[in-house]
Scaffold this motif. Structure first.
Motif, short mmCIF file in Angstrom:
data_model
loop_
_atom_site.label_atom_id
_atom_site.label_comp_id
_atom_site.label_asym_id
_atom_site.label_seq_id
_atom_site.Cartn_x
_atom_site.Cartn_y
_atom_site.Cartn_z
N TRP A 33 0.80 -1.11 -0.05
CA TRP A 33 -0.01 0.05 -0.16
C TRP A 33 0.80 1.38 -0.02
N LYS A 34 0.53 2.26 -0.73
CA LYS A 34 1.14 3.72 -0.82
C LYS A 34 0.48 4.68 0.08
N LEU A 35 0.98 5.29 1.01
CA LEU A 35 0.29 6.10 1.76
C LEU A 35 0.17 7.46 0.74
N LEU A 36 -1.21 8.00 0.58
CA LEU A 36 -1.37 9.19 -0.08
C LEU A 36 -1.29 10.31 0.64
N SER A 37 -1.94 10.18 2.07
CA SER A 37 -2.40 11.46 2.75
C SER A 37 -2.45 11.08 4.27
N GLY A 38 -2.00 11.70 5.19
CA GLY A 38 -2.30 11.45 6.50
C GLY A 38 -2.85 12.85 7.35
N THR A 39 -3.75 12.40 8.12
CA THR A 39 -4.41 13.71 8.79
C THR A 39 -3.99 13.34 10.55
N LEU A 40 -3.41 14.15 11.11
CA LEU A 40 -3.25 14.14 12.46
C LEU A 40 -4.00 15.10 13.30
N GLN A 128 -8.13 4.73 10.44
CA GLN A 128 -8.49 5.80 11.37
C GLN A 128 -8.72 5.23 12.76
N GLY A 129 -7.86 5.97 13.67
CA GLY A 129 -7.80 5.59 15.07
C GLY A 129 -6.96 6.50 15.92
N ILE A 130 -6.84 6.08 17.37
CA ILE A 130 -6.35 6.70 18.29
C ILE A 130 -4.73 6.32 18.32
N GLU A 131 -3.79 7.20 18.36
CA GLU A 131 -2.48 6.77 18.67
C GLU A 131 -2.09 7.55 19.98
N LYS A 132 -1.71 6.49 21.02
CA LYS A 132 -1.15 6.79 22.35
C LYS A 132 0.15 6.17 22.70
N VAL A 133 1.33 7.14 22.81
CA VAL A 133 2.43 6.68 23.19
C VAL A 133 2.84 7.67 24.40
N ALA A 134 2.59 6.95 25.48
CA ALA A 134 2.93 7.94 26.71
C ALA A 134 4.38 8.29 26.84
N GLY A 137 4.84 11.05 24.83
CA GLY A 137 3.79 12.30 24.95
C GLY A 137 2.83 12.42 23.76
N ILE A 138 2.48 11.26 23.18
CA ILE A 138 1.44 11.33 21.88
C ILE A 138 0.19 10.90 22.40
N SER A 139 -0.61 11.82 22.05
CA SER A 139 -2.21 11.25 22.09
C SER A 139 -2.99 12.06 20.83
N ARG A 140 -3.21 11.22 19.85
CA ARG A 140 -3.80 12.04 18.68
C ARG A 140 -4.79 11.07 17.96
N GLU A 141 -5.66 11.67 16.95
CA GLU A 141 -6.41 10.73 16.08
C GLU A 141 -5.46 10.90 14.76
N ASN A 142 -5.22 9.65 14.19
CA ASN A 142 -4.62 9.64 13.01
C ASN A 142 -5.60 8.97 11.91
#
Length: 152
Positions: A33-40, A128-134, A137-142
């Motif tokens: 798969w080739k990533l076209l776009s990413g929204t954070l 689409q989902g939530i990324e959390k990496v304590a 300090g990451i907590s975001r929708e991707n």
């Protein structure tokens, strides 16, 4: 008449006891798969990245594992120089996809699980989902939009 009734009851029993009954079929995501776009979306701010300009990002998925690779298209020769990669195992049930990241260029991301909802329309995959990496300090929708890479 008795044999007809027996056959009908047998088929009904098999249908009712079918372990696959009620299970959602998983999406066919195997391939490249080739990533076209990413929204954070993080703390109210939205950042959209076009992965078709200046960089390349691919994700490869087989029956049990995934891997991703990203780099700039200037071969590291200017200020856009970048490289990242990672991979691990995943689980897919219906449209629910969970990655367990075992390897990553940014080691803070390793040994984390990331759950996403997948939408597959033709050759387009949206994750689409939530990324959390304590640790980072990451907590975001991707939200990522991929296109299947056609085999030659």
């Amino acid at each position: 008449m008795k044999s007809k009734s027996t056959i009908i009851l047998l088929f009904m029993g098999l249908a009712c006891n079918n372990p696959e009954r009620g299970k959602e079929a998983s999406l066919n995501i195997n391939g490249s798969w080739k990533l076209l776009s990413g929204t954070l979306i993080e703390k109210g701010d939205t950042t959209v990245t076009d992965y078709t300009i200046g960089r390349s990002f691919v994700k490869i998925i087989n029956n049990t594992h995934f891997a991703f690779l990203q780099h700039d298209l200037k071969k590291g020769m200017d200020s856009t120089a970048s490289y990242s990669s990672g991979g691990g195992t995943y689980q897919l049930t219906g449209d629910q996809y969970t990655e367990h990241l075992e390897y990553c260029t940014d080691r803070n991301w390793e040994d984390n699980d990331f759950s996403f909802t997948l939408t597959l329309k033709g050759d387009t995959l949206i994750q689409q989902g939530i990324e959390k990496v304590a640790e980072a300090g990451i907590s975001r929708e991707n939200i990522e939009k991929y296109i299947r890479i056609k085999q030659p």
